[in-house]
Design a protein around this motif. Structure first.
Motif, PDB file in Angstrom:
ATOM      1  N   ALA A 550       0.911  -1.266  -0.020  1.00  0.00           N
ATOM      2  CA  ALA A 550       0.141   0.156  -0.056  1.00  0.00           C
ATOM      3  C   ALA A 550       0.677   1.474   0.229  1.00  0.00           C
ATOM      4  O   ALA A 550       0.503   2.255  -0.403  1.00  0.00           O
ATOM      5  CB  ALA A 550      -0.963  -0.104   1.326  1.00  0.00           C
ATOM      6  N   PRO A 556      -4.781   1.640  -4.542  1.00  0.00           N
ATOM      7  CA  PRO A 556      -5.898   1.761  -3.421  1.00  0.00           C
ATOM      8  C   PRO A 556      -6.764   0.473  -3.046  1.00  0.00           C
ATOM      9  O   PRO A 556      -7.089   0.454  -1.696  1.00  0.00           O
ATOM     10  CB  PRO A 556      -7.115   2.469  -4.289  1.00  0.00           C
ATOM     11  CG  PRO A 556      -6.639   2.547  -5.718  1.00  0.00           C
ATOM     12  CD  PRO A 556      -5.027   2.247  -5.572  1.00  0.00           C
ATOM     13  N   ALA A 557      -6.541  -0.455  -3.842  1.00  0.00           N
ATOM     14  CA  ALA A 557      -6.979  -1.794  -3.399  1.00  0.00           C
ATOM     15  C   ALA A 557      -6.233  -2.432  -2.409  1.00  0.00           C
ATOM     16  O   ALA A 557      -6.662  -2.975  -1.123  1.00  0.00           O
ATOM     17  CB  ALA A 557      -7.150  -2.828  -4.497  1.00  0.00           C
ATOM     18  N   SER A 559      -4.459  -0.462   0.160  1.00  0.00           N
ATOM     19  CA  SER A 559      -4.914   0.293   1.109  1.00  0.00           C
ATOM     20  C   SER A 559      -6.099  -0.123   1.860  1.00  0.00           C
ATOM     21  O   SER A 559      -6.435  -0.225   3.103  1.00  0.00           O
ATOM     22  CB  SER A 559      -5.012   1.742   0.882  1.00  0.00           C
ATOM     23  OG  SER A 559      -5.900   1.896  -0.086  1.00  0.00           O
ATOM     24  N   THR A 560      -7.170  -0.338   0.651  1.00  0.00           N
ATOM     25  CA  THR A 560      -8.353  -1.167   1.393  1.00  0.00           C
ATOM     26  C   THR A 560      -8.383  -2.366   2.082  1.00  0.00           C
ATOM     27  O   THR A 560      -9.063  -2.505   3.053  1.00  0.00           O
ATOM     28  CB  THR A 560      -9.534  -1.234   0.192  1.00  0.00           C
ATOM     29  OG1 THR A 560      -9.508   0.137  -0.440  1.00  0.00           O
ATOM     30  CG2 THR A 560     -10.966  -1.710   0.666  1.00  0.00           C
ATOM     31  N   ALA A 561      -7.470  -3.110   1.685  1.00  0.00           N
ATOM     32  CA  ALA A 561      -7.292  -4.326   2.151  1.00  0.00           C
ATOM     33  C   ALA A 561      -6.464  -4.481   3.505  1.00  0.00           C
ATOM     34  O   ALA A 561      -7.016  -5.048   4.466  1.00  0.00           O
ATOM     35  CB  ALA A 561      -6.371  -5.219   1.150  1.00  0.00           C
ATOM     36  N   TYR A 562      -5.516  -3.407   3.748  1.00  0.00           N
ATOM     37  CA  TYR A 562      -5.109  -3.022   4.932  1.00  0.00           C
ATOM     38  C   TYR A 562      -5.970  -2.745   5.924  1.00  0.00           C
ATOM     39  O   TYR A 562      -5.930  -3.035   7.129  1.00  0.00           O
ATOM     40  CB  TYR A 562      -3.651  -2.213   4.916  1.00  0.00           C
ATOM     41  CG  TYR A 562      -3.199  -1.790   6.066  1.00  0.00           C
ATOM     42  CD1 TYR A 562      -2.345  -2.610   6.664  1.00  0.00           C
ATOM     43  CD2 TYR A 562      -3.392  -0.402   6.865  1.00  0.00           C
ATOM     44  CE1 TYR A 562      -1.413  -2.272   7.590  1.00  0.00           C
ATOM     45  CE2 TYR A 562      -2.646  -0.330   7.923  1.00  0.00           C
ATOM     46  CZ  TYR A 562      -1.672  -1.309   8.554  1.00  0.00           C
ATOM     47  OH  TYR A 562      -1.169  -0.946   9.602  1.00  0.00           O
ATOM     48  N   LYS A 563      -6.835  -1.815   5.712  1.00  0.00           N
ATOM     49  CA  LYS A 563      -7.790  -1.353   6.629  1.00  0.00           C
ATOM     50  C   LYS A 563      -8.636  -2.500   6.862  1.00  0.00           C
ATOM     51  O   LYS A 563      -9.237  -2.722   8.059  1.00  0.00           O
ATOM     52  CB  LYS A 563      -8.949  -0.149   5.867  1.00  0.00           C
ATOM     53  CG  LYS A 563      -7.988   0.945   5.885  1.00  0.00           C
ATOM     54  CD  LYS A 563      -8.934   2.040   4.979  1.00  0.00           C
ATOM     55  CE  LYS A 563      -8.031   3.467   4.885  1.00  0.00           C
ATOM     56  NZ  LYS A 563      -8.672   4.480   4.219  1.00  0.00           N
ATOM     57  N   ARG A 564      -9.164  -3.277   6.013  1.00  0.00           N
ATOM     58  CA  ARG A 564     -10.150  -4.395   6.400  1.00  0.00           C
ATOM     59  C   ARG A 564      -9.400  -5.665   7.132  1.00  0.00           C
ATOM     60  O   ARG A 564      -9.964  -5.999   8.195  1.00  0.00           O
ATOM     61  CB  ARG A 564     -10.260  -5.043   5.037  1.00  0.00           C
ATOM     62  CG  ARG A 564     -11.512  -4.197   4.283  1.00  0.00           C
ATOM     63  CD  ARG A 564     -12.104  -4.949   3.261  1.00  0.00           C
ATOM     64  NE  ARG A 564     -13.129  -3.980   2.559  1.00  0.00           N
ATOM     65  CZ  ARG A 564     -13.707  -4.424   1.214  1.00  0.00           C
ATOM     66  NH1 ARG A 564     -13.362  -5.326   0.758  1.00  0.00           N
ATOM     67  NH2 ARG A 564     -14.637  -3.401   0.812  1.00  0.00           N
TER      68      ARG A 564
END
Length: 638
Positions: A550, A556-557, A559-564
């Motif tokens: 990320a 962006p995918a 970063s979204t995976a990290y948040k999830r």
């Protein structure tokens, strides 16, 4: 896992409780019945015990344990007084050491668990059966004990009712002895009378068979029959007791048997009586002779009273000289002589008393002087010995070294002489002691041996009486135990042993199950810890890779995976916390359910209907008291 282990523990305790409590209650009831508690035979469980029976058992136990405490005989019917009495009993039990939280409602509203604890505590505090008494199970002894307790209570109770006629119109206590009828005793005779029973006379036997009046007709007044019979029996008992004491004190020492001793005593008494009769007979003969001489017609020189006295005493009349005196002159002269003799006698008595006092003072002074002389003599001897020692010491001082060596030589020689004398004395002493012992044994008289044997016989008689009494007590105790054993349920010892072994096996089995559950719990906890650690390591590696993607690629995918991923980790942590909290809450629920069961048992045992009835009774009593107070206040105002 925690829930399963806790549940299995509760199941095992409830099983043991169900198996053993009935037998425990049976043992408690048996011990309480043994000390006199009135527990019906149909009550076999603590749940069937009522408040009145519980109070009776507590009072019986307290009378044995705390004899100095003032205890009520039973609880009052008045609710307020009953509560106060229950509080008093609770305070006494607490002072004796009971510390399981006792209150008045535990006595008035019976609870199975609390009653069992209380009675088990009393069972431990009670003394042993031997200390209470061997005949506690005997119905007659229990009846006598209850009668004595009843009389003690009636005599010691200040609130005991007494009839009006026992008070003499308010002038003090009624004198019971004023209305007693005087009685008397008379001699009654039966064939068993001592003076008749020893004689074998046909005429006497015929008299008793045909002409002897019955005992009920021998007294002039029928009221004297009972005391006469009692006096007759007491005479026989006193004669036997006096004979036994005389035989033990004097008769055994003579070496004769009982018949020979009685014959010897009878011969002595008859001989002494013959001597008294003979001496009195000779005295009567001499007095008769003197009277004949006195009253043989001798001339009396004077017809006065003094002349007759002298003639009666000495057998001759006084010689008449000079003119005769009148009665009044003789009386005056005699009075003067008596006064003169009395004054001389008083002087002599005074002089004797004075001489006695002087003699006592002289004797006491003499004893004091003798004591002082003896003390001074002892002191003189002590001072003389000290002086001689000092003189010898001063003589030896100029040549001290030579004298010390000489004294040492003398001491050594003296010690050697003492040792030789001691060895010689031992050589003579041992055979001399042997000869002395042999001579004592040979010179022992038969009388000494007889006395020793008589002393041994006396001690053996006393021991025989004690042993006979012990045998009687043991036989009575054996009969009582046999009766108790017959009343017991016909279960042999093997049955109880089998039950105990089964209980022990169940406990061991449950202990093994608990250990297995604990081992499984530990293993599962280890696995949980390993999985948690591997999960944390995997999350750390995954987080690092996703964070690099990320941050470097700026995808962006990614970063979204990290948040999830972070959200998933947080949710899993919350989930594990909820699971652990659920287990602790479940354990708490089980504990609360157990407490609720205990409280529900206590509340069910309180008998709410009885509490409501007592509350209504208290309210009615309060209303009656308020009405009495108001009525008294109105009367005071009037």
């Amino acid at each position: 896992v925690s829930t399963q282990s806790t549940g299995s523990k509760f199941i095992s305790l409830s099983f043991v409780h169900q198996v053993g409590m009935e037998e425990v209650d049976a043992i408690i009831f048996k011990d309480l019945r043994a000390i006199g508690c009135d527990i019906p035979e149909d009550i076999t469980r603590m749940a069937d015990l009522k408040a009145d029976i519980l109070i009776n058992c507590i009072l019986k136990c307290l009378k044995i344990i705390a004899k100095d405490k003032e205890l009520p005989r039973s609880l009052s019917r008045n609710t307020a007084q009953r509560t106060n009495q229950a509080n008093t009993l609770v305070s006494i039990i607490t002072e004796l050491g009971y510390d399981s939280g006792l209150s008045y409602h535990n006595l008035l509203y019976v609870n199975e668990v609390d009653s069992r604890k209380l009675l088990m505590w009393f069972q431990e505090q009670l003394p042993k059966q031997d200390e209470i008494g061997l005949a506690s199970d005997d119905p007659s002894s229990r009846l006598n004990k209850s009668i004595v307790e009843q009389i003690d209570f009636l005599l010691g109770s200040s609130s005991f009712w007494s009839p009006d006629f026992t008070q003499a119109a308010g002038q003090g206590p009624y004198n019971f002895f004023d209305n007693l009828t005087p009685i008397a005793t008379q001699n009654i005779y039966t064939p068993a009378t001592y003076i008749y029973s020893k004689r074998k006379n046909p005429a006497l036997t015929k008299y008793f068979d045909k002409y002897q009046a019955p005992v009920t007709s021998q007294t002039l007044d029928s009221r004297n029959l009972e005391p006469s019979i009692m006096e007759y029996n007491l005479k026989g008992y006193a004669n036997e007791l006096e004979w036994e004491n005389e035989w033990n004190a004097v008769g055994l020492d003579t070496g004769l048997n009982a018949n020979e001793y009685k014959k010897q005593k009878r011969d002595k008494v008859l001989k002494r009586m013959a001597q008294y009769i003979q001496s009195s007979y000779h005295g009567q003969i001499s007095s008769d002779v003197s009277d004949k001489e006195v009253f043989a017609g001798k001339a009396r020189a004077s017809q006065t009273k003094i002349g007759r006295d002298l003639e009666y005493r000495f057998g001759q009349a006084p010689v008449a000289a000079g003119p005769q005196e009148t009665e009044e002159e003789i009386k005056n002269r005699r009075q003067k002589e008596l006064d003169q003799l009395q004054s001389d006698l008083d002087k002599i008595d005074a002089e004797i008393k004075e001489y006695e006092q002087n003699f006592q003072t002289y004797a006491s002074n003499t004893r004091q002087l003798q004591a002082r002389i003896k003390g001074e003599g002892r002191r003189y001897q002590e001072l003389k010995e000290k002086h001689d020692e000092l003189v010898q010491t001063f003589k030896l001082l100029p040549n001290a070294a030579d004298n010390i060596t000489k004294l040492r030589q003398v001491a050594d020689e003296t010690s050697k002489k003492i040792l030789t004398l001691a060895t010689q004395w031992e050589q003579y002493r041992v055979p001399a002691l042997v000869k002395i012992r042999e001579g004592k044994n040979q010179s022992a008289s038969p009388e000494d041996l007889t006395k020793e044997l008589l002393d041994e016989i006396k001690t053996m008689r006393v021991e025989m009486k004690d042993k006979i009494q012990q045998i009687h007590n043991k036989e009575e105790r054996y009969k009582q135990l046999v009766e108790v054993f017959k009343k017991l349920p016909k279960e042999n010892r093997s049955t109880y042993t089998h039950r105990i072994l089964e209980m022990v096996k169940n406990v061991k089995r449950q202990k093994v199950d608990i250990n297995k559950i604990l081992i499984d719990t530990k293993n599962l906890q280890k696995e949980i810890n390993l999985v948690t650690e591997s999960l944390q390591r995997s999350f750390a590696v995954t987080e690092e890779l996703v964070f690099k993607d990320a941050s470097l690629k700026k995808d962006p995918a990614a970063s979204t995976a990290y948040k999830r991923l972070a959200t998933i980790n947080e949710k899993f942590h919350d989930l594990t916390n909820v699971v652990s909290e659920t287990g602790s809450v479940t354990n708490a629920i089980l504990n609360l359910e157990d407490k609720i069961d205990k409280i529900s048992k206590k509340s069910n045992a309180l008998n709410m209907q009885r509490i409501d009835d007592d509350l209504k009774q208290v309210k009615s009593e309060n209303e009656q008291l308020i009405a009495k107070i108001k009525k008294g206040a109105q009367q005071k105002k009037k």
